[in-house]
Design a protein around this motif. Structure first.
Motif, PDB file in Angstrom:
ATOM      1  N   LEU A 193       0.822  -1.205   0.000  1.00  0.00           N
ATOM      2  CA  LEU A 193       0.000   0.000   0.000  1.00  0.00           C
ATOM      3  C   LEU A 193       0.858   1.258   0.000  1.00  0.00           C
ATOM      4  N   VAL A 194       1.900   1.244   0.830  1.00  0.00           N
ATOM      5  CA  VAL A 194       2.785   2.410   0.900  1.00  0.00           C
ATOM      6  C   VAL A 194       3.560   2.572  -0.404  1.00  0.00           C
ATOM      7  N   ASP A 195       4.043   1.470  -0.960  1.00  0.00           N
ATOM      8  CA  ASP A 195       4.807   1.553  -2.217  1.00  0.00           C
ATOM      9  C   ASP A 195       3.937   2.044  -3.367  1.00  0.00           C
ATOM     10  N   SER A 196       2.698   1.563  -3.427  1.00  0.00           N
ATOM     11  CA  SER A 196       1.813   2.021  -4.496  1.00  0.00           C
ATOM     12  C   SER A 196       1.496   3.503  -4.358  1.00  0.00           C
ATOM     13  N   ALA A 197       1.371   3.975  -3.111  1.00  0.00           N
ATOM     14  CA  ALA A 197       1.125   5.405  -2.918  1.00  0.00           C
ATOM     15  C   ALA A 197       2.337   6.236  -3.322  1.00  0.00           C
ATOM     16  N   ASP A 204       5.341  11.409   2.402  1.00  0.00           N
ATOM     17  CA  ASP A 204       5.157  10.773   3.706  1.00  0.00           C
ATOM     18  C   ASP A 204       3.960  11.347   4.458  1.00  0.00           C
ATOM     19  N   TRP A 205       3.757  12.664   4.361  1.00  0.00           N
ATOM     20  CA  TRP A 205       2.632  13.261   5.071  1.00  0.00           C
ATOM     21  C   TRP A 205       1.308  12.728   4.545  1.00  0.00           C
ATOM     22  N   ARG A 206       1.168  12.634   3.224  1.00  0.00           N
ATOM     23  CA  ARG A 206      -0.079  12.129   2.659  1.00  0.00           C
ATOM     24  C   ARG A 206      -0.256  10.639   2.946  1.00  0.00           C
ATOM     25  N   ILE A 207       0.828   9.887   2.907  1.00  0.00           N
ATOM     26  CA  ILE A 207       0.734   8.454   3.225  1.00  0.00           C
ATOM     27  C   ILE A 207       0.275   8.261   4.671  1.00  0.00           C
ATOM     28  N   LEU A 208       0.854   9.060   5.563  1.00  0.00           N
ATOM     29  CA  LEU A 208       0.469   8.954   6.969  1.00  0.00           C
ATOM     30  C   LEU A 208      -0.994   9.330   7.159  1.00  0.00           C
ATOM     31  N   TRP A 209      -1.441  10.402   6.530  1.00  0.00           N
ATOM     32  CA  TRP A 209      -2.781  10.921   6.769  1.00  0.00           C
ATOM     33  C   TRP A 209      -3.858  10.129   6.037  1.00  0.00           C
ATOM     34  N   ARG A 210      -3.562   9.671   4.818  1.00  0.00           N
ATOM     35  CA  ARG A 210      -4.583   9.040   3.986  1.00  0.00           C
ATOM     36  C   ARG A 210      -4.571   7.515   4.038  1.00  0.00           C
TER      37      ARG A 210
END
Length: 315
Positions: A193-197, A204-210
Motif C-alpha cells: 500500500l505504501v509503495d503504491s502510494a 510521507d505526510w499524505r501516506i500517513l494521513w490518507r
C-alpha cells in the motif's frame, strides 16, 4: 453434476454467527458443567468486587445528610435521594474550576501526546528513515533509566514552567511504551500500500494521513484512551509544580477534600453549619472524577484486543 448456487445468507444467521463462540479446536475437550459453573462464579465474584464499592460511593453521594448520620458512614441501601452535593460542587467555585482545568489539560495534553507519538512511531516504522535505529535505542534506554525526581524538577524550574499549565503536560507528554505499540502496528501495515502510494507521487505526510491513520483506528483509539486517562487522573505533577490553589486540577482538589486539608469557602461554610455532609461531598467528587473514564471506556473497549495485541506482537 448440479452447479452450486450462491445464496445470500439471511441477516438473522449472520447476527447469530457474529456473537457465536469461535470454533473449538479438535484436540480440546468440551468444557464440563462444573468448570463452566466455576468460571461463572469467579467472574461473578470479580464483578461484585468491582461494582459494589462503586455502588456505595454513588449511593452515599446521593444520600441526605440525615441518612448518612444515621448510618454512621457509608450508605449501602439508599433511603432517599438528593443532588445537593452535586449542585454545590457544580454551582461554581473551586471544584468546578478544577474540573475545567482537568478537562482542558486532558484535551490539550492528549492531542499533543498523540501528535508527537504518531509522528515518532511512523518515523521509526520506516526502516529507511534517517537514524531510526539510534533513536529507537535511545527511547528504549529511557524505559529503564531515568534522571530522577530532583533533576526533573530542576529542569522544569529552569525552563520557567513552574506555576504554569505546561508543567502538567510536558514532563509526562510522551510514553515510550505507547510509541512502541504504535510503531509495531504501523509496521504491520502492508508495504504494498505504501509503495503504491509512493509510485502515485504521495509523500510521507499524505501516506500517513490518507493510508496509515485510517488503517490504525483501533490502536489510535486505545492509545488515545491511555493518554486521556493518564492526564485526567494525574495529580503528582500538580502537587510539586503548582503552588496556586486556583490552578489545581480536580484530582488534587479531591485529595484535599478527602484528607480534609483545605475546603472551598462555600462548602466549608455549609459543612460547618451542618447543612451538607462532608462524606457526601467526598463521594460526589469521586464520582465526578470517575465519570469521564466510565463513559469513554465502553466505546473503546472493542478496540483493545485488536489494537493492543496487534501493535505489541508485530515488529
Amino acid at each position: 453434476m448440479s452447479a452450486v448456487v450462491d445464496r445470500p445468507v439471511p441477516e438473522s444467521v449472520r447476527e447469530r454467527s457474529r456473537w457465536a463462540a469461535p470454533p473449538r479446536p479438535v484436540w480440546e475437550e468440551e468444557p464440563a458443567k462444573a468448570g463452566l459453573a466455576a468460571k461463572g462464579l469467579v467472574l461473578g465474584i470479580a464483578c461484585f468486587a468491582v461494582l459494589f464499592p462503586l455502588w456505595i460511593v454513588i449511593v452515599t453521594s446521593l444520600s441526605p445528610k440525615k441518612v448518612i448520620d444515621d448510618t454512621g458512614g457509608l450508605v449501602v441501601i439508599p433511603k432517599g435521594i438528593t443532588f445537593v452535593a452535586y449542585q454545590e460542587l457544580l454551582g461554581g467555585g473551586q471544584v468546578q474550576r478544577a474540573a475545567l482545568v482537568s478537562l482542558g489539560v486532558t484535551l490539550v495534553g492528549t492531542l499533543f501526546s498523540m501528535t508527537v507519538s504518531v509522528l515518532c512511531a511512523y518515523g521509526l516504522s520506516r526502516r529507511d528513515s534517517l537514524g531510526h535505529r539510534w533513536i529507537l535505542m535511545t527511547l528504549l534506554a529511557t524505559m529503564f533509566f531515568g534522571a530522577g525526581l530532583i533533576p526533573t524538577y530542576l529542569l522544569v524550574q529552569a525552563l520557567g514552567l513552574t506555576d504554569t499549565y505546561l508543567a502538567l503536560i510536558l514532563p509526562s507528554a510522551v510514553s515510550v511504551f505507547n510509541i512502541l505499540v504504535l510503531r509495531g502496528f504501523f509496521m504491520g501495515i502492508s508495504p504494498e500500500l505504501v509503495d503504491s502510494a509512493r509510485i502515485d507521487g504521495a509523500g510521507d505526510w499524505r501516506i500517513l494521513w490518507r493510508i496509515v491513520l485510517p488503517l490504525s483506528r483501533a490502536v489510535l483509539a486505545v492509545i488515545t484512551l491511555f493518554y486521556a486517562v493518564g492526564y485526567w487522573s494525574a495529580w503528582f505533577n500538580a502537587s510539586i509544580y503548582l503552588t496556586d490553589q486556583k490552578m489545581m486540577p480536580l484530582q488534587n482538589v479531591m485529595i484535599q477534600l478527602v484528607q480534609k486539608q483545605e475546603r472551598p469557602v462555600g462548602l466549608a461554610a455549609q459543612i460547618n453549619t451542618g447543612q451538607l455532609s462532608p462524606l457526601a461531598v467526598q463521594m460526589a467528587v469521586m464520582v465526578l472524577a470517575l465519570l469521564p473514564v466510565a463513559v469513554l471506556s465502553p466505546f473503546v473497549q472493542k478496540h483493545f484486543r485488536k489494537g493492543m495485541l496487534t501493535g505489541a506482537v508485530k515488529g
